[in-house]
Structure formats: C-alpha cells, structure tokens
Design an enzyme around this catalytic site. Structure first.
Site, PDB file in Angstrom:
ATOM      1  N   CYS A  86       0.851  -1.209   0.000  1.00  0.00           N
ATOM      2  CA  CYS A  86       0.000   0.000   0.000  1.00  0.00           C
ATOM      3  C   CYS A  86       0.881   1.252   0.000  1.00  0.00           C
ATOM      4  O   CYS A  86       2.068   1.189   0.230  1.00  0.00           O
ATOM      5  CB  CYS A  86      -0.852   0.018   1.260  1.00  0.00           C
ATOM      6  SG  CYS A  86      -1.528  -1.556   1.716  1.00  0.00           S
ATOM      7  N   LYS A 126       4.589  -4.301  -5.938  1.00  0.00           N
ATOM      8  CA  LYS A 126       6.015  -4.144  -6.235  1.00  0.00           C
ATOM      9  C   LYS A 126       6.884  -4.546  -5.047  1.00  0.00           C
ATOM     10  O   LYS A 126       7.962  -5.071  -5.221  1.00  0.00           O
ATOM     11  CB  LYS A 126       6.326  -2.698  -6.609  1.00  0.00           C
ATOM     12  CG  LYS A 126       7.783  -2.447  -6.983  1.00  0.00           C
ATOM     13  CD  LYS A 126       8.209  -3.292  -8.166  1.00  0.00           C
ATOM     14  CE  LYS A 126       9.674  -3.123  -8.511  1.00  0.00           C
ATOM     15  NZ  LYS A 126      10.086  -4.073  -9.564  1.00  0.00           N
ATOM     16  N   GLU A 169      13.951 -17.291 -14.158  1.00  0.00           N
ATOM     17  CA  GLU A 169      13.613 -15.858 -14.156  1.00  0.00           C
ATOM     18  C   GLU A 169      12.754 -15.503 -15.356  1.00  0.00           C
ATOM     19  O   GLU A 169      11.772 -14.760 -15.256  1.00  0.00           O
ATOM     20  CB  GLU A 169      14.901 -15.036 -14.136  1.00  0.00           C
ATOM     21  CG  GLU A 169      14.716 -13.552 -14.314  1.00  0.00           C
ATOM     22  CD  GLU A 169      13.844 -12.905 -13.249  1.00  0.00           C
ATOM     23  OE1 GLU A 169      13.571 -13.553 -12.202  1.00  0.00           O
ATOM     24  OE2 GLU A 169      13.397 -11.769 -13.457  1.00  0.00           O
ATOM     25  N   GLU A 173       4.027 -13.622 -14.539  1.00  0.00           N
ATOM     26  CA  GLU A 173       3.525 -12.533 -13.676  1.00  0.00           C
ATOM     27  C   GLU A 173       2.899 -11.393 -14.476  1.00  0.00           C
ATOM     28  O   GLU A 173       2.070 -10.657 -13.944  1.00  0.00           O
ATOM     29  CB  GLU A 173       4.613 -11.997 -12.768  1.00  0.00           C
ATOM     30  CG  GLU A 173       5.714 -11.225 -13.449  1.00  0.00           C
ATOM     31  CD  GLU A 173       6.737 -10.704 -12.435  1.00  0.00           C
ATOM     32  OE1 GLU A 173       6.339 -10.144 -11.405  1.00  0.00           O
ATOM     33  OE2 GLU A 173       7.933 -10.876 -12.683  1.00  0.00           O
ATOM     34  N   ARG A 196       2.906   0.403  -7.133  1.00  0.00           N
ATOM     35  CA  ARG A 196       3.139  -0.674  -6.164  1.00  0.00           C
ATOM     36  C   ARG A 196       1.948  -1.604  -6.056  1.00  0.00           C
ATOM     37  O   ARG A 196       1.985  -2.596  -5.348  1.00  0.00           O
ATOM     38  CB  ARG A 196       3.457  -0.062  -4.796  1.00  0.00           C
ATOM     39  CG  ARG A 196       4.827   0.622  -4.778  1.00  0.00           C
ATOM     40  CD  ARG A 196       5.115   1.297  -3.475  1.00  0.00           C
ATOM     41  NE  ARG A 196       6.524   1.639  -3.386  1.00  0.00           N
ATOM     42  CZ  ARG A 196       7.446   0.767  -2.980  1.00  0.00           C
ATOM     43  NH1 ARG A 196       7.082  -0.433  -2.628  1.00  0.00           N
ATOM     44  NH2 ARG A 196       8.725   1.103  -2.939  1.00  0.00           N
ATOM     45  N   HIS A 225      12.672 -36.706 -16.531  1.00  0.00           N
ATOM     46  CA  HIS A 225      12.197 -37.171 -15.209  1.00  0.00           C
ATOM     47  C   HIS A 225      10.777 -36.688 -14.939  1.00  0.00           C
ATOM     48  O   HIS A 225      10.364 -36.594 -13.793  1.00  0.00           O
ATOM     49  CB  HIS A 225      13.166 -36.663 -14.139  1.00  0.00           C
ATOM     50  CG  HIS A 225      14.555 -37.140 -14.346  1.00  0.00           C
ATOM     51  ND1 HIS A 225      14.973 -38.414 -14.016  1.00  0.00           N
ATOM     52  CD2 HIS A 225      15.629 -36.533 -14.915  1.00  0.00           C
ATOM     53  CE1 HIS A 225      16.246 -38.559 -14.349  1.00  0.00           C
ATOM     54  NE2 HIS A 225      16.665 -37.434 -14.903  1.00  0.00           N
ATOM     55  N   ASN A 268      -0.191   0.761   6.650  1.00  0.00           N
ATOM     56  CA  ASN A 268       0.418  -0.309   5.836  1.00  0.00           C
ATOM     57  C   ASN A 268       0.885  -1.370   6.813  1.00  0.00           C
ATOM     58  O   ASN A 268       1.444  -1.044   7.862  1.00  0.00           O
ATOM     59  CB  ASN A 268       1.646   0.217   5.079  1.00  0.00           C
ATOM     60  CG  ASN A 268       1.257   1.055   3.872  1.00  0.00           C
ATOM     61  OD1 ASN A 268       0.083   1.123   3.523  1.00  0.00           O
ATOM     62  ND2 ASN A 268       2.240   1.693   3.261  1.00  0.00           N
ATOM     63  N   GLY A 269       0.708  -2.646   6.447  1.00  0.00           N
ATOM     64  CA  GLY A 269       1.194  -3.724   7.309  1.00  0.00           C
ATOM     65  C   GLY A 269       0.043  -4.601   7.779  1.00  0.00           C
ATOM     66  O   GLY A 269      -1.084  -4.488   7.303  1.00  0.00           O
ATOM     67  N   TRP A 291      -3.873  -2.203  -0.675  1.00  0.00           N
ATOM     68  CA  TRP A 291      -3.790  -3.498  -1.366  1.00  0.00           C
ATOM     69  C   TRP A 291      -4.379  -4.481  -0.378  1.00  0.00           C
ATOM     70  O   TRP A 291      -3.807  -4.769   0.664  1.00  0.00           O
ATOM     71  CB  TRP A 291      -2.319  -3.803  -1.662  1.00  0.00           C
ATOM     72  CG  TRP A 291      -2.082  -4.913  -2.613  1.00  0.00           C
ATOM     73  CD1 TRP A 291      -2.444  -4.972  -3.916  1.00  0.00           C
ATOM     74  CD2 TRP A 291      -1.403  -6.138  -2.337  1.00  0.00           C
ATOM     75  NE1 TRP A 291      -2.041  -6.146  -4.471  1.00  0.00           N
ATOM     76  CE2 TRP A 291      -1.400  -6.883  -3.543  1.00  0.00           C
ATOM     77  CE3 TRP A 291      -0.799  -6.693  -1.231  1.00  0.00           C
ATOM     78  CZ2 TRP A 291      -0.822  -8.141  -3.647  1.00  0.00           C
ATOM     79  CZ3 TRP A 291      -0.213  -7.945  -1.329  1.00  0.00           C
ATOM     80  CH2 TRP A 291      -0.238  -8.652  -2.529  1.00  0.00           C
ATOM     81  N   LYS A 340       8.905 -13.964 -15.340  1.00  0.00           N
ATOM     82  CA  LYS A 340       8.516 -12.735 -16.052  1.00  0.00           C
ATOM     83  C   LYS A 340       7.240 -12.960 -16.848  1.00  0.00           C
ATOM     84  O   LYS A 340       6.327 -12.165 -16.836  1.00  0.00           O
ATOM     85  CB  LYS A 340       9.660 -12.324 -16.985  1.00  0.00           C
ATOM     86  CG  LYS A 340      10.010 -10.860 -16.956  1.00  0.00           C
ATOM     87  CD  LYS A 340      10.063 -10.261 -15.603  1.00  0.00           C
ATOM     88  CE  LYS A 340      11.014 -10.976 -14.695  1.00  0.00           C
ATOM     89  NZ  LYS A 340      10.821 -10.705 -13.277  1.00  0.00           N
TER      90      LYS A 340
END
Ligand code: AGP
Length: 609
Positions: free
Chosen positions: A2, A604, A484, A491, A27, A507, A99-100, A75, A488
């Site tokens: 947030c 973010k 990676e 997401e 964010r 396997h 926030n938190g 958020w 990308k």
C-alpha cells in the site's frame, strides 16, 4: 504494498496527496482515500474502491483548499477491496492510514467491541479505534494515544494518524513498513516511498522501526515507543524525477528493459579496475582477511532476487575455491532451523529493500552472528539500513512490478562480490580476468542485443500470446535464467509458465509436451550446448512448439521460432538471452492487452508475509 502520503504546510494538501498517491500506484492497490482538514479542523474524508482516477472524480465535487491531510492506497489483505475497507479509517476523533498487518487485531477488537461499532473487516480500523480509546476526545496528546495503542500491537505497521481535535499535526510511526518524512520550506511531507516526495523536496528523514514522529509544518519530533528522543537524520534523496517517469515509453517495464545498458553501467561504476583486473567493492566493508576466511555463502531472496542469486551462485562456485554457495527462498528459510557455519557470509538480496520475508531472514541470520551484506537497490530502505554492509546496485527506481534491470544488476553485483572473495583468496588473475573483462563489456553488449532483437521478438510474441501454458528450459547458468524468464512471463501475461533444467525433462516434464504448451529453450554457447540441443530434439520429436534463443549462429534445428543474438561474450551469455525473455514477456502481455506495469494480484514490494 500500500501507499501512504501526508502533508502539512502552506499549500493545497489534496493536490499533494493525490499526486503522491499516483507516484506510489505502481506498487499495486485496489482502493484509495484521502482526508483533509480545513482551518476550522473540519474533516473532508473521501474514499473509493478502484483507482486514483476514481478518487479524483469524487474529489472534483469536494475541492478543498485545506493545508493538511493524509492519504492511502490499499492493497487488500484483511477484507475485500471496497470503499468501507479503504483508508483513511475514521473512528471517533481519529483518522488513520496503515500499511502492514496487525497480527493480534482480533484480540484487540474483542476488547473494544463494547465501545465501538466496526464498519469494516480491516485490522486497520481496529488500530484506529484503539488509538481513539487512548485519545479520549483529546484529553491526551495524540502522539501519546498512538504510542499507547502501538504498545499493544503485534505485527507490522507504517501509520499516519490525525484528529480534528489536534489541528496541524500528523503522527507517524513504523514497525516493518517503511515511512519517510520529507522536510520542505514551511511544509512537511510524508510518504511510504521517497519517490512521492520528488519535486517537493530532496531532504528526507527515514523513520526506523519502533520510532514515532510528531510532524507539523515546521517541526519533526521523533521518539521511540519508550519516549526516548531520537535525533532526526536528514538525508539527501538520491534519485530524481526523470527516473520515475516513462521518458516516452508506453510502459515502465519497456523503459526499464531498454535502460539496462545504463543501469548496469551505474552498478559497475567505480567497481571494475580493468588495468589491474580487479573488482573493488567498498560497500560490504569486509577486509581482505575476513574475505579470505569465507567458506560459505548464503544468498537469501524472493522471486527475482532469488533467481538472481541462483544465477550468481553458478558463477561464484567456478572461481571461488572451497566456497560453498547456498541460495534460499526467504519465506522458507526464515522458518527453517538452518545452521549457518561461522565462516559464512549472508547476501541479502532485495530490489525494494522492504520485502518482509527477506527482512525477517536478515534479522534471524544476524542473531547467529553471521555477517550480512545487502545487495539492494532502494537507497535507505530497511534492509539496506540493517545489514552490516552492502552494495547498492544503483539501477534507479524500478517502477514496474516485474523486475528486469534489477535482476541483471543484482546477479552481476553478486558475481562481483564473489570475485572479491576469490581475489582475497589469491586466485590467479588469469582465472578472474575473463569474468571481469566480460562484466566490463556487458553494458555495450546489452545495448547491441536489445536493438537487435526488439522487432523479431515482438513478432514472435504475437504468435504465442494465446497459449495457456509454457515450459522454459535451460542448463547450467541458463537454468536459473530460465526460471527468471518464466517468472517474467507468468507474472505479467498470466500464462502458466514453469522452468525446468533440461536434464530434468526425462524425469517428468517431457510428459507435458503437447499442443497446449510452447517451449522456450535457452541455448547459450558452452560445453553443455550440444546436450541442450539434443534435449530440444527430444521435445521436437514429441511435436513441441519450440522457441529457441541462442548466440550460436550455426544453430539450425527445425524449431518453430528462433532468436539469435550476436555477442562477443562467452561466460555471461545467459544474461543476454534473458533480455530476449524479458522483451518476449513484455510483448506477450502487451498483445494480450494486459496491465503490463501493474499485473493483477501483485505488488512491487511485498512488505507483508
Ligand atoms: C519480480 O519480477 C517480482 N515482481 C517479485 O518476485 C520480486 O522479485 C520479489 O517480490 C522480491 O522483491 P524485492 O527484490 O524487492 O525483495
């Protein structure tokens, strides 16, 4: 994560609150709100589900000339995205943004049920009620009421609190969620990220965990929760406005991919001595005799930071004798009972420097007396301030939720740290110089590759954008790179993309190959190239839809799509192949019409567990 903003001064508070929240919206959030107070302390509280544009629409009908207020982008953690759950929360005389996560909010709520009727499902509203219960209508100073409440709280918070009975004053406090105070001329600004302050002031005070600040237009008074005075340390905000604007690009993500030649150059600045063939890192602050004793590296991170660490570990093992490298996912490692040998160093990797799980690992590892070195981008962030030493990667603000330039620079920064260990251990320069020379050449090589592949990759992205599944494949240093690359794509395009080591295909994963999937094969030159090529042939034999990315001009398997890069590099080719994957992910998401910079469900900086 947030966003929090606050303003007290001689200008229009609503203007700063809205512009500040816009700076933070990258964010990720799902609702927003502001409260301002006029000269008669009358509050105007406006909240909305949705975007800041929705908030601005509501403010059109409530334009105020107020000079003080706070704002928030939420958020959702506790309770769905909605107007009632949006902040600021007003309870009694208290207006609060948070926030938190308040871990014990249910217990606290139970003690307040009789006195308060709660409108929302949030833990933040409980905190506002708790503050109000100590404020008693202004009988006690607002700061004291906030401190009393916070002493009962378990969990993380970054808060800004106001009251119509306490004009011209904002109380802010933090534990685990960043807050920065901007010191202006006749005004004081508050934000959860320094980028919101740019254009208003470059002077900032970074609040530390356990501190509470009482802010007015002309003063900032900081104390600990135990009322011990804290001397405010005013620092220069290192970044600038241009760094947080798109510079003509359609998305921050494309800008950040394309600016990697410059951002990597900033990472290397002053740290590569080509004349002597040495890496010189001042930040970690580890003397040679300590570096010489290092036998074990623990690299801690989440998501892209973890992938960068895994990539770096492959290189470090090659040139740092008798050094074992363990790369761990922070959210797992923080709860393991892992023993770390005394002759270890922990690399704490984080772009934002605020990721809760990574920060928790840092604190656990420090309890074992292990030296911690930050590989961080955000200057002055919590992790950057709590490690024993560190190397800032200096890529500038990374705005897009998907991390790109930070990955490249984090990986190289960790390789450089590994090189300083090898140097201290007396490894011959003949072994180290090829790494150092390639690192020095990388910005120019990145520039060449980006220009070379941008068009072809966009064309290929158009052909694969409608797939629902993808397999990313690589061997050796191309394996963490494939991880990676898969991250990308998933997401920002929401395609189910997973990475496997080529050698693992037989396997299990080979069973997946059918028309639902495409395969993204990363094929750098090297001693394992032929093995990887034969793995690709196994996929083709089963009708795989293969995109091959390679620096081998002689690659000629009959795959569906191929991207060839030209480079003089031999060691760090996977870093260049990853540029192709970054652009591929970007163009797939773009062609799908998705929110490239703010993908659904993501933030973010994940400052909660
Ligand atoms: C990267 O593309 C992701 N958005 C995410 O995995 C990120 O790398 C992770 O949350 C760690 O963030 P940090 O580097 O700021 O700690």
């Amino acid at each position: 994560m947030c966003g929090i903003v606050g303003y007290v001064g001689d200008k229009n508070a609503q203007d700063f609150l809205v512009s500040g929240l816009k700076r933070l919206e990258y964010r990720g959030y799902d609702s927003a709100g502001v409260v301002t107070f006029d000269d008669d302390n009358r509050a105007t509280l406006i909240k909305t589900k949705g975007k800041i544009a929705d908030l601005e629409a509501k403010l059109m009908g409530n334009k105020r000339e107020d000079k003080v207020g706070i704002g928030h982008t939420r958020w959702a953690t506790h309770g769905e995205p909605s107007e009632v759950n949006a902040h600021p929360h007003q309870v009694g005389d208290i207006y609060l943004v948070h926030n938190g996560i308040i871990e014990n909010y249910k217990e606290l709520k139970a003690t307040l049920e009789g006195k308060y009727e709660f409108k929302s499902e949030t833990d933040s509203e409980v905190l506002a009620a708790l503050v109000d219960s100590f404020y008693e209508g202004g009988r006690y100073p607002l700061t004291n009421a906030v401190v009393q409440a916070l002493k009962l709280v378990q969990g993380t918070y970054g808060i800004a609190v106001m009251s119509d009975k306490n004009p011209g004053e904002i109380v802010v406090a933090r534990a685990g969620s960043p807050l920065v105070i901007g010191v202006g001329h006749g005004e004081t600004l508050i934000a959860s990220d320094a980028s919101a302050l740019l254009g208003h002031t470059k002077q900032a005070i970074y609040l530390n965990d356990g501190e509470v600040a009482t802010v007015t237009d002309k003063s900032v008074e900081i104390k600990t929760l135990n009322a011990e005075p804290v001397s405010a340390k005013v620092e220069e905000i290192e970044t600038n406005l241009a760094a947080i604007q798109k510079d003509g690009y359609e998305h921050f993500l494309l800008k950040e991919i394309m600016e990697q030649p410059r951002s990597l150059k900033e990472t290397l600045r002053g740290r590569i001595d080509l004349r002597d063939g040495m890496v010189r890192l001042g930040g970690p602050g580890l003397p040679e005799k300590e570096l010489r004793k290092v036998k074990h590296l623990v690299i801690v991170g989440c998501g892209t930071a973890y992938n960068a660490g895994l990539l770096a570990s492959y290189y470090i093992e090659r040139f740092a004798p008798e050094v074992t490298v363990e790369v761990v996912v922070a959210s797992e490692y923080r709860y393991r009972q892992a023993y770390i040998p005394k002759d270890s160093v922990a690399l704490i990797v984080s772009q934002s420097g605020e990721t809760a799980d990574t920060l928790a690992c840092l604190r656990e590892i420090k309890k074992q007396g292990i030296k911690t070195i930050g590989i961080v981008n955000a200057i002055g962030s919590t992790i950057a301030r709590e490690v024993d030493g560190g190397t800032y990667v200096h890529v500038g603000p990374e705005i897009s939720v998907a991390s790109t330039k930070a990955f490249t620079s984090q990986a190289i920064a960790m390789v450089m740290f590994g090189l300083t260990i090898a140097q201290a251990k007396g490894v011959r320069s003949g072994i180290l110089r090829p790494y150092i020379e390639e690192i020095a050449k990388m910005p120019a090589e990145i520039q060449k590759v980006l220009e070379e592949v941008k068009g072809p990759v966009w064309e290929i992205a158009r052909r694969y954008k409608d797939y629902d599944h993808a397999i990313y494949l690589g061997r050796d240093t191309a394996y963490p790179t494939a991880m990676e690359a898969a991250l990308k794509l998933k997401e920002i395009s929401y395609i189910d993309a997973n990475a496997y080591a080529f050698g693992e295909l037989k396997h299990g994963p080979l069973a997946l190959v059918d028309d639902r999937f495409f395969e993204f094969a990363m094929l750098p030159t090297g001693e394992l190239y032929e093995k990887a090529v034969s793995n690709v042939q196994e996929v083709l034999a089963r009708g795989g839809h293969v995109i091959a990315v390679t620096n081998r001009a002689d690659f000629d398997l009959g795959v569906e799509s191929v991207v060839k890069i030209t480079t003089s590099l031999k060691i760090f080719v996977p870093v260049l192949l990853n540029l192709v994957a970054q652009l591929f992910a970007y163009y797939v998401a773009l062609e799908k019409g998705l929110d490239v910079d703010q993908p659904r469900n993501l933030a973010k900086s994940v400052t909660v567990e």
